[in-house]
Design a protein around this motif. Structure first.
Motif, PDB file in Angstrom:
ATOM      1  N   ASP B  12     -38.922  19.262  18.418  1.00  0.00           N
ATOM      2  CA  ASP B  12     -40.145  18.492  18.720  1.00  0.00           C
ATOM      3  C   ASP B  12     -40.717  17.985  17.415  1.00  0.00           C
ATOM      4  O   ASP B  12     -40.671  18.689  16.391  1.00  0.00           O
ATOM      5  N   ASP B  13     -41.258  16.759  17.434  1.00  0.00           N
ATOM      6  CA  ASP B  13     -41.797  16.234  16.178  1.00  0.00           C
ATOM      7  C   ASP B  13     -43.222  16.724  15.937  1.00  0.00           C
ATOM      8  O   ASP B  13     -43.817  16.449  14.894  1.00  0.00           O
ATOM      9  N   GLU B  14     -43.801  17.425  16.887  1.00  0.00           N
ATOM     10  CA  GLU B  14     -45.172  17.913  16.755  1.00  0.00           C
ATOM     11  C   GLU B  14     -45.150  19.357  16.236  1.00  0.00           C
ATOM     12  O   GLU B  14     -44.733  20.272  16.979  1.00  0.00           O
ATOM     13  N   GLY B  16     -47.398  21.573  15.885  1.00  0.00           N
ATOM     14  CA  GLY B  16     -48.196  22.486  16.684  1.00  0.00           C
ATOM     15  C   GLY B  16     -47.390  23.214  17.730  1.00  0.00           C
ATOM     16  O   GLY B  16     -47.601  24.421  17.982  1.00  0.00           O
ATOM     17  N   PHE B  17     -46.440  22.517  18.330  1.00  0.00           N
ATOM     18  CA  PHE B  17     -45.629  23.152  19.377  1.00  0.00           C
ATOM     19  C   PHE B  17     -44.743  24.236  18.812  1.00  0.00           C
ATOM     20  O   PHE B  17     -44.503  25.250  19.469  1.00  0.00           O
ATOM     21  N   HIS B  58     -39.998  12.184  23.152  1.00  0.00           N
ATOM     22  CA  HIS B  58     -40.315  11.080  22.232  1.00  0.00           C
ATOM     23  C   HIS B  58     -40.265  11.564  20.787  1.00  0.00           C
ATOM     24  O   HIS B  58     -41.200  12.210  20.307  1.00  0.00           O
TER      25      HIS B  58
END
Lengths: 632, 127
Positions: B12-14, B16-17, B58
Motif C-alpha cells: 500500500d502506498d499509504e 498509515g496502513f 491505487h
C-alpha cells in the motif's frame, strides 16, 4: 350614304339630263339644218325659174305649168310638184290625178295665205316628204311710168307646192345624230367625271382627312392635326377641329392614357393588397406573439393569434386593453415590475427584454420580448414580439444544474477517494486500541467517540459517492409506473405510521408504461417521501398520485404532496442544489433532492415544485411514457 | 491462531496502513512485511513466502490488479486480499478482482472485524 355616292347620285342624273337635252337639241338642230338645206335647194330651184313660173301662172293653164313642174320635180328629185291657185285648186300636178282637186285643209290654207315660202313635213304615200310652198308673184313690169311709192305692188298668182323626199335626209340625219350623240355623251361623260374628280379632290379629300382625324382623336390621339388644304368652309372646319383637338390634348386624358392609369392604379392596389395580405399572414402566422400598442395610451390595438394562445385569452379580451394585463401584477412571479414597452425602448433599445407573462388561469410563462417603434399613418405605435422561452429557461436551468452536479460529482469522487485512506487508518487504529482496553478503562470513551465519528465520516463519504456515482450507466427497463411506486410505498408506509402521517394513494387506473431504472426511481420516491415526512413533524397527509399529464402530452405525472410547512419562494429555486438543506446540522446531507433531480433528468423527465410557505408542497415528476413498440 | 509464524505482506502506498497492520497483527504473532508500490511488492515476493497478501489498488508504478495478475502468474495459489478505496463501484469491482484471482475484497475504510475475518482464510495446515 357616302358623299361620293351622293355626288354621283346628283351628277349622274344631271349629266344624263343635260346630255339628253343636248342630244335632243342637237338632234333637232341637225334635223332643221338638214331640212333647211332641202328647203333651200327647193326654193333655189323655184326662184331660179321665177319668171317662167310667173308667166305660167299668169296663163293659168296646166299645159304651161305642168312641164315646169315636171322639170322642177326631176331636177330636184322630188316626189311631186303642184301649182295651186289662191283658192287652193290644183292647177297642175305632177301626179295628174290630183289635178282639179282643192286642198282646203288648214295647213294648206295657211300656206296659201303666207306671203313667204313655208314648208312642212308630211307623209305622202308612206314616205316622209318636205312640202315646200312658194308663193308666185306677178312679175315686176318694168314701167317707166311707175308712180313714186308704188313700186312693190305685186299680185299673187298662186303657190307652188313642192314635195321633197326626206328619206335620205332622214338617214343622213340619223347618222349625223348618232355621231353627234355619241360625241356628246362621251364629252359629257368625260366632263362629268372630270368634274366629279375635281369635286372630290376639292371637297371629299379634305372631308375624308378631317373624318380620319376626328376618328383618331376620338380614339384618344389628342394633339393630332389635320392639314388645312383650303380657305373655304372645309378648311375652316379643319382649322377649328385642329384647335379643338389641340385643346383636347391639353385638357383631356385620352382614353388610352386613362386605361393605362387605371391599370397602373389597379396594379398598385393589387401590390398593396398583396403586401397587406403578406403582412397579415406573417402577423397571424407567426409562432411568436406580436402585440401592437398605442405608444401613448399603452392600449393594445392589435394582437395576433399567438398572443391569444400565449396568455390563454381571446383576442377580443386583449384588444383595447392596456398591455399591462399581459404581465403578472406586483408580488406575483419574479416580483419585478413589468417593464413597459416604452421604458424598455428608451433604456434598453435593441436588447431583448426578459419578462414573465401571466395567463388567464394564472400560469406564469417566461418570455423574451423584442420591442420596436412603428409609425402608421402618423400615429406612433410600439410593437412587441414575445417569444415563449419557458421551456428554454427550464432546459437551461437543468443543464446548468446538470453541469453543476456533474462537476460536483467529480469533485466528490476525488475527495472521497482521498479521504478513504486516512479514514480507514483512523477507524482501524481506534478499533484496535479499543480492543486492547481493559474493562472500565477511561480511555474507552474518547476512543469509542473517535470510532463513532470515523464511521459517521464513512457514511458521509458513502452518501457523497452515491451522489457522484451519476446514474449514467443505469439500466433502463420497461416498467409500470404504479408498480414501481407501490414498491417504494411499502417502505414509506411503515414510516408514515410512525410519523403520524396519513398515506393517500391516487394511482392511475391503467398501465403507465415507462422506461426506467427501478432502483433509482424508487430512490426518487423515497427521497421525496422522506422530505415530505420531515416537513410534517406534527403529522399530516402524504398523497402520492399518478396521472397521464395534461399539460405535457405523452408523459406521466407522479405527484408527491404533503400538508407540511411548505417551502418559501426564495428557497424554491435552490432546493435542487447539492448540499442545500434546510435541516439541522447532522440531519440532512442536502444531497437527496439533487440526486433526485439528477435521476429524473437522466430518465428524460423533469421535476417541478409548487409550494407556499405554510401550505405544504407538491413535487411533480414528469416522465415520458414509453411507446408501445420498441425497446427501452 | 498458533503454530508456525505467519508471514503477511502489505502492499500500500499509504504508510498509515502499514502502521495499522503492524499494530494489529504483530501482537498476534504475525510478521508483517511492507511494500509501498507494486514493484516493491514483487521484490518482497522474491524474498519470502507469504501466507496472505493485502494489496491496495491505487498505487503508483504498478497498480494492485496489475500486481495481482503477476502474483497469480508466479504463485497461482497465493492468498491475496484486495483493499479498494470505497469510491470504486462495489459489486462490479469485487467481481472483477475475484476473477483475477483475489480471495476477497475489502473497501476502505474497513473495520477491524473485516481484517480479522480475512485472516481466517489462512489455511492452518502446516508443513
Amino acid at each position: 350614304m357616302k358623299l361620293l355616292t351622293k355626288l354621283l347620285l346628283f351628277f349622274v342624273p344631271l349629266t344624263l339630263f343635260l346630255v339628253g337635252a343636248a342630244v335632243i337639241i342637237s338632234g333637232k338642230g341637225i334635223h332643221s339644218i338638214l331640212v333647211d338645206e332641202v328647203n333651200n335647194r327647193g326654193l333655189a330651184q323655184i326662184s331660179g325659174n321665177t319668171k317662167a313660173f310667173s308667166m305660167a301662172f299668169e296663163s293659168g293653164t296646166e299645159a304651161a305649168l305642168l312641164p315646169l313642174l315636171q322639170s322642177l320635180k326631176e331636177q330636184l328629185h322630188g316626189v311631186q310638184a303642184a301649182a295651186l291657185d289662191q283658192t287652193g285648186r290644183v292647177l297642175a300636178h305632177t301626179n295628174v290625178m290630183e289635178k282639179g282637186k282643192t286642198y282646203s285643209d288648214a295647213l294648206t290654207t295657211g300656206m296659201l295665205r303666207s306671203e313667204s315660202p313655208v314648208f312642212r313635213e308630211t307623209a305622202i304615200q308612206g314616205e316622209v316628204v318636205l312640202e315646200i310652198s312658194a308663193p308666185v308673184w306677178s312679175e315686176e313690169k318694168e314701167d317707166f311710168l311707175i308712180t313714186a311709192g308704188d313700186k312693190s305692188q305685186k299680185q299673187r298668182f298662186g303657190t307652188i307646192m313642192l314635195g321633197m323626199p326626206l328619206t335620205r335626209t332622214i338617214q343622213l340625219e340619223s347618222r349625223l345624230f348618232v355621231r353627234q350623240s355619241v360625241f356628246l355623251i362621251l364629252a359629257a361623260g368625260g366632263l362629268s367625271l372630270g368634274l366629279i374628280f375635281f369635286m372630290m379632290w376639292m371637297i371629299l379629300l379634305p372631308a375624308r382627312r378631317l373624318a380620319a382625324g376626328i376618328s383618331k382623336v376620338s380614339e384618344g390621339q389628342y394633339g393630332l392635326t389635320v392639314p388645312v388644304g383650303s380657305n373655304d368652309e372645309l378648311g375652316q372646319l379643319t382649322a377649328a377641329f385642329n384647335l379643338m383637338a389641340g385643346n383636347l390634348g391639353k385638357t383631356t386624358v385620352s382614353r388610352d392614357k386613362l386605361a393605362e392609369e387605371i391599370i397602373e392604379r389597379k396594379r398598385i392596389e393589387e401590390a398593396l393588397r398583396e403586401t397587406e395580405e403578406k403582412y397579415r399572414l406573417q402577423f397571424e402566422g407567426a409562432l411568436d406573439a406580436i402585440v401592437v400598442a398605442d405608444a401613448e395610451t399603452g392600449l393594445m390595438v392589435n394582437v395576433n393569434n399567438a398572443t391569444a394562445k400565449l396568455v390563454g385569452r381571446e383576442k377580443s379580451e386583449l384588444i383595447g386593453q392596456h398591455q399591462r394585463i399581459l404581465y403578472p401584477p406586483q408580488g406575483i412571479g419574479r416580483g419585478e415590475s413589468a417593464d413597459t414597452f416604452e421604458y424598455h425602448l428608451t433604456e434598453k433599445k435593441d436588447q431583448a427584454l426578459e419578462a414573465q407573462v401571466i395567463t388567464k388561469t394564472g400560469e406564469l410563462k417566461e418570455v423574451s420580448i423584442t420591442v420596436s417603434q412603428l409609425e402608421i399613418r402618423g400615429g406612433k405605435f410600439l410593437q412587441g414580439i414575445f417569444r415563449d422561452v419557458t421551456m428554454q429557461r427550464k432546459l437551461e436551468a437543468s443543464l446548468m444544474q446538470s453541469d453543476k452536479l456533474s462537476a460536483i460529482g467529480q469533485l466528490a469522487a476525488g475527495v472521497a477517494h482521498e479521504i478513504n485512506n486516512p479514514l480507514g487508518i483512523i477507524l482501524g487504529f481506534a478499533q484496535s486500541v479499543i480492543k486492547r482496553l481493559k474493562e472500565g478503562d477511561s480511555l474507552a470513551l474518547p476512543l469509542k467517540t473517535i470510532e463513532r465519528e470515523a464511521i459517521r465520516c464513512k457514511d458521509l463519504v458513502q452518501n457523497l459517492l452515491v451522489f457522484s456515482r451519476t446514474p449514467k450507466g443505469a439500466q433502463l427497463e420497461e416498467l409500470d409506473t404504479n408498480a414501481v411506486i407501490e414498491g417504494a410505498l411499502s417502505l414509506i408506509s411503515a414510516q408514515t405510521k410512525t410519523h403520524n402521517v396519513e398515506l393517500v394513494k391516487e394511482l392511475y387506473a391503467a398501465f403507465l408504461r415507462i422506461c426506467a431504472n427501478k432502483t433509482q426511481l424508487q430512490q426518487v420516491i423515497i427521497n421525496l417521501a422522506n422530505n415530505a415526512l420531515d416537513a410534517m413533524p406534527k403529522g399530516g397527509t402524504l398523497t402520492i398520485s399518478t396521472v397521464v399529464s395534461a399539460k405535457q402530452p405523452g408523459h406521466v405525472e407522479i405527484r408527491v404532496r404533503d400538508t407540511g410547512t411548505g417551502i418559501a419562494k426564495d428557497l424554491q429555486k435552490k432546493i435542487f442544489e447539492p448540499f442545500f438543506t434546510t435541516k439541522e446540522v447532522g440531519k440532512g446531507t442536502g444531497l437527496g433532492l439533487s440526486l433526485v433531480y439528477e435521476i429524473v433528468q437522466k430518465h428524460g423527465g423533469t421535476i417541478e415544485l409548487v409550494s407556499e410557505e405554510g401550505k405544504g408542497a407538491v413535487f411533480t415528476v414528469l416522465l415520458p411514457l414509453k411507446p408501445a413498440a420498441g425497446k427501452c | 491462531m498458533t503454530g508456525k509464524e505467519k508471514h503477511i505482506l502489505i502492499v500500500d502506498d499509504e504508510p498509515g496502513f502499514h502502521e495499522l497492520f503492524r499494530f494489529i497483527l504483530e501482537p498476534l504473532g504475525f510478521t508483517v512485511s511492507s511494500a509501498y508500490n507494486g514493484l516493491e511488492g514483487l521484490e518482497r515476493l522474491k524474498e519470502h513466502e507469504y501466507d496472505i497478501i493485502f494489496l491496495d489498488v491505487h498505487m503508483p508504478k504498478m497498480t494492485g490488479p496489475e500486481l495481482l495478475k503477476l502474483i497469480k502468474g508466479i504463485k497461482p495459489l497465493q492468498l491475496v486480499v484486495i483493499m479498494s478505496s470505497g469510491s470504486d463501484p462495489r459489486q462490479a469491482f469485487e467481481t472483477t478482482v475475484k476473477g483475477l484471482g483475489a480471495a476477497a475484497c475489502m473497501f476502505k475504510p474497513f473495520e477491524l472485524h473485516q481484517i480479522m475475518k480475512n485472516l481466517e482464510r489462512i489455511p492452518c495446515a502446516s508443513t
